[in-house]
Design an enzyme around this catalytic site. Structure first.
Site, short mmCIF file in Angstrom:
data_model
loop_
_atom_site.label_atom_id
_atom_site.label_comp_id
_atom_site.label_asym_id
_atom_site.label_seq_id
_atom_site.Cartn_x
_atom_site.Cartn_y
_atom_site.Cartn_z
N THR A 124 0.64 -1.27 -0.17
CA THR A 124 0.10 -0.27 0.05
C THR A 124 1.08 1.36 0.37
OG1 THR A 124 -1.47 -1.20 1.05
CG2 THR A 124 -1.42 0.77 0.85
N HIS A 217 -13.72 1.98 6.00
CA HIS A 217 -14.20 0.53 7.13
C HIS A 217 -13.57 1.20 7.84
CE1 HIS A 217 -11.92 -1.85 3.17
NE2 HIS A 217 -13.86 -1.71 3.48
N ASN A 225 -19.96 1.88 16.36
CA ASN A 225 -19.54 2.22 18.12
C ASN A 225 -20.16 3.30 18.88
OD1 ASN A 225 -17.94 -0.34 18.40
ND2 ASN A 225 -16.09 1.19 17.69
N TYR A 256 -25.98 4.67 -2.84
CA TYR A 256 -26.90 6.18 -2.70
C TYR A 256 -25.64 7.13 -1.78
CZ TYR A 256 -30.63 8.41 -3.90
OH TYR A 256 -31.67 9.61 -4.11
N TYR A 257 -25.82 8.59 -1.68
CA TYR A 257 -24.99 9.51 -1.12
C TYR A 257 -23.40 8.96 -1.31
CZ TYR A 257 -29.72 9.89 1.63
OH TYR A 257 -30.91 10.10 1.45
N GLY A 265 -27.53 19.57 1.51
CA GLY A 265 -28.28 20.63 2.85
C GLY A 265 -30.06 19.99 2.60
N CYS A 268 -33.63 17.85 6.21
CA CYS A 268 -33.59 16.67 7.43
C CYS A 268 -32.21 16.29 8.23
CB CYS A 268 -34.23 15.85 6.99
SG CYS A 268 -35.70 15.67 6.85
N LYS A 271 -30.66 19.46 10.35
CA LYS A 271 -31.54 18.67 12.17
C LYS A 271 -31.25 18.31 12.17
CE LYS A 271 -35.83 18.26 10.74
NZ LYS A 271 -36.68 17.17 12.00
N ARG A 331 -36.08 24.08 2.12
CA ARG A 331 -35.10 24.06 3.51
C ARG A 331 -34.10 23.90 3.53
NH1 ARG A 331 -39.98 20.61 6.06
NH2 ARG A 331 -40.47 19.74 4.09
N1 LIG Z 1 -1.33 -7.29 6.46
C1 LIG Z 1 -2.73 -7.06 5.19
O1 LIG Z 1 -3.81 -7.82 6.66
C2 LIG Z 1 -2.38 -6.44 3.97
C3 LIG Z 1 -3.75 -6.02 3.54
C4 LIG Z 1 -3.42 -5.72 2.54
C5 LIG Z 1 -2.46 -5.08 2.45
N2 LIG Z 1 -1.43 -4.94 3.30
C6 LIG Z 1 -0.16 -3.84 2.82
O2 LIG Z 1 0.63 -5.12 2.16
C7 LIG Z 1 1.85 -4.28 2.61
C8 LIG Z 1 2.85 -5.73 3.04
O3 LIG Z 1 2.35 -5.70 4.23
P1 LIG Z 1 2.34 -7.01 5.87
O4 LIG Z 1 1.02 -7.13 6.51
O5 LIG Z 1 2.76 -8.16 4.79
O6 LIG Z 1 3.84 -6.44 5.60
P2 LIG Z 1 5.08 -7.09 6.96
O7 LIG Z 1 5.74 -6.26 7.79
O8 LIG Z 1 4.41 -8.23 7.45
O9 LIG Z 1 6.04 -8.00 6.17
C9 LIG Z 1 6.99 -7.31 5.01
C10 LIG Z 1 7.86 -8.05 4.54
O10 LIG Z 1 9.07 -7.64 4.31
C11 LIG Z 1 9.82 -7.88 3.71
N3 LIG Z 1 11.28 -7.29 3.68
C12 LIG Z 1 11.35 -5.63 3.75
N4 LIG Z 1 12.58 -5.47 2.93
C13 LIG Z 1 12.56 -6.35 1.60
C14 LIG Z 1 13.31 -6.23 0.75
N5 LIG Z 1 13.92 -5.26 0.56
N6 LIG Z 1 13.34 -7.25 -0.35
C15 LIG Z 1 12.61 -9.01 0.43
N7 LIG Z 1 11.77 -8.65 1.58
C16 LIG Z 1 11.70 -7.39 2.04
C17 LIG Z 1 9.88 -8.05 5.34
O11 LIG Z 1 11.47 -8.89 6.06
C18 LIG Z 1 8.46 -8.34 5.68
O12 LIG Z 1 9.02 -10.26 5.78
C19 LIG Z 1 2.19 -3.20 3.39
O13 LIG Z 1 2.37 -1.99 2.10
C20 LIG Z 1 0.46 -3.37 3.74
O14 LIG Z 1 -0.37 -2.06 4.43
C21 LIG Z 1 -1.58 -5.35 3.81
#
Ligand SMILES: NC(=O)c1ccc[n+]([C@@H]2O[C@H](COP(=O)([O-])OP(=O)(O)OC[C@H]3O[C@@H](n4cnc5c(N)ncnc54)[C@H](O)[C@@H]3O)[C@@H](O)[C@H]2O)c1
Length: 433
Positions: A124, A217, A225, A256-257, A265, A268, A271, A331
């Site tokens: 990400t 999410h 909550n 929707y929305y 506006g 409802c 208000k 309104r």
């Molecule tokens: N955890 C989730 O549920 C989830 C879901 C969707 C997306 N993501 C995204 O996916 C990505 C990975 O998330 P994660 O939770 O698996 O991360 P993590 O921290 O569990 O794993 C990252 C791995 O990358 C390795 N690493 C770091 N630098 C490296 C390199 N240069 N070469 C090879 N390996 C290397 C680390 O040693 C580690 O094993 C993130 O960007 C996260 O935001 C995570």
């Protein structure tokens, strides 16, 4: 396909194990040797249901291996998935160190590779990271061109921890971010069997959708909550309340929305929000999320006014006084509030609204236009689209016109006029398909 996969964390392990199960050959790469050893011993370094068995099976079938050697992995594969971490720094900014390092690690092999290779960012990352940081980094380190010698795509992952294998097998959709249609071909092939729609979008859109989804999410959890908290204080069952809320799949759990555009506006929403916040305060509760909605809406209204002010013209036309097509109920109209503010600042404001019959405007009936709206409406509303557009220097479009009027509007529009589009708001770039 032959796939190298960088980063054997939560996402990488699930992706590697599932792709191997589906018959692909996976070479996992990690700088953490313990993770490499565990995969090669048929064990999962990530705690996730079914993963141990899938990794063991992948090893037995000879379809899954792990290494700390990026060069070996790249030479054995046609596509590289980058699943390394993208943690947050203390100030909230994304730390791109791991992903930059992974790009640098694979670059020596990419420089000498004889065949075309596709690099897929699954981590990400904020919009623009791939285009502005990673592609230049790869090009600089390899002396090769991303548009000619290799491809870079973005393919975000939507799995949730605890149900990651099931989520991998049944994702909401597959997103392929790409600069050119051909770039994403190997990614589309890799995930072709998934029972999910596939969207081909720009690199930035593919990066952004992950943040939009996760923010949504988080918003849902916080909203539930706060509703639970208010329910409890009122002696109501919050679960029952949210069951009822979710049972409305027409207005609540629907698209929707959920369009960026006009501020809300109407009679409802404001208000009722104020009422529930007031009631909450009487119970000693101040739900922060609900409390932030009206200020957010006011800020949005102010942004529209700012756009008008920045145009630096005096003749303003609103093509609609409500944001809702079919509604002439003024309104609580955000646009009436804006018009009042503009008139006070010396602007000349006109409006045209198909949903307000001209007969009701000529001699405004307070039953139709309460709150002293009658004189204002009579002063600004015009029965003529032609005149409203002709005299305008800035045109604000809160809602779509009927199709016949839309054609008329487009024919009347002059190049020097500024149009502030709220109903069909688009960024500088739209999805490619
Ligand atoms: N955890 C989730 O549920 C989830 C879901 C969707 C997306 N993501 C995204 O996916 C990505 C990975 O998330 P994660 O939770 O698996 O991360 P993590 O921290 O569990 O794993 C990252 C791995 O990358 C390795 N690493 C770091 N630098 C490296 C390199 N240069 N070469 C090879 N390996 C290397 C680390 O040693 C580690 O094993 C993130 O960007 C996260 O935001 C995570």
């Amino acid at each position: 396909m032959n796939v190298s996969l960088f980063g054997l964390g939560q996402v990488g392990c699930v992706t590697a194990a599932c792709l191997a199960r589906d018959g692909h050959r996976i070479i996992g790469v990690d700088r953490n040797l313990r993770r490499v050893e565990m995969i090669n011993a048929g064990k999962s370094p990530a705690l996730e249901p079914f993963l141990d068995a899938l990794i063991a099976q992948g090893r037995q079938r000879g379809l899954l291996e792990a290494t700390d050697d990026p060069e070996y992995a790249l030479h054995e594969s046609e596509i590289s998935l980058l699943c390394v971490g993208s943690p947050a720094k203390e100030n909230g900014q994304i730390d791109t160190f791991q992903i930059e390092q992974a790009c640098l690690d694979l670059s020596p092999a990419l420089r000498t590779l004889q065949r075309y290779h596709t690099i897929v960012i699954r981590s990400t990352v904020v919009p623009g990271t791939t285009e502005n940081l990673l592609i230049p980094l790869l090009e600089g380190a390899t002396g090769r061109s991303a548009s000619r010698d290799f491809a870079v795509c973005v393919n975000p992952e939507f799995l949730r921890e605890g149900t990651a294998v099931a989520d991998f097998d049944s994702p909401p959709y597959t997103i392929v971010g790409q600069n050119r249609e051909t770039d994403g071909l190997p990614v589309r092939r890799l995930f072709a069997a998934l029972p999910a729609p596939l969207f081909q979008v720009s690199l930035r859109m593919a990066e952004m959708i992950k943040y939009a989804n996760n923010a949504f999410h988080a918003l849902k959890v916080a909203f539930a909550n706060e509703m639970g908290m208010l329910s409890q204080a009122m002696g109501l069952d919050g679960q029952e309340l949210m069951d009822l809320l979710c049972a409305d799949t027409k207005l609540n759990l629907s698209n929707y929305y959920l369009r960026p555009g006009a501020p809300f506006g109407g009679a409802c929403l404001s208000k009722d929000l104020e009422a529930v916040l007031f009631h909450g305060r009487q119970l000693g509760l101040q739900p922060p999320l609900l409390g932030a909605i009206l200020p957010s809406n006011e800020q949005h209204q102010e942004r529209v006014l700012d756009q008008i002010r920045k145009a630096a013209r005096r003749n303003i036309t609103f093509l609609g006084l409500t944001a809702k097509k079919g509604s002439g109920d003024l309104r609580g109209s955000a646009f009436v509030t804006m018009i009042r503010e503009l008139l006070e600042s010396g602007y000349i404001v006109r409006a045209f609204d198909e949903d307000i019959p001209w007969d009701s405007v000529r001699t405004p009936d307070p039953a139709i236009f309460p709150d002293g709206l009658g004189p204002l409406i009579r002063d600004v509303l015009s029965p003529s689209l032609q005149e409203s557009v002709r005299l305008a220097e800035v045109i604000i479009r809160p809602k779509p016109l009927s199709s016949a009027r839309e054609q008329e509007f487009l024919a009347l529009l002059r190049p020097e006029q500024t149009v502030i589009e709220l109903a069909h708001q688009r960024g500088r770039e739209g999805p490619q398909s």
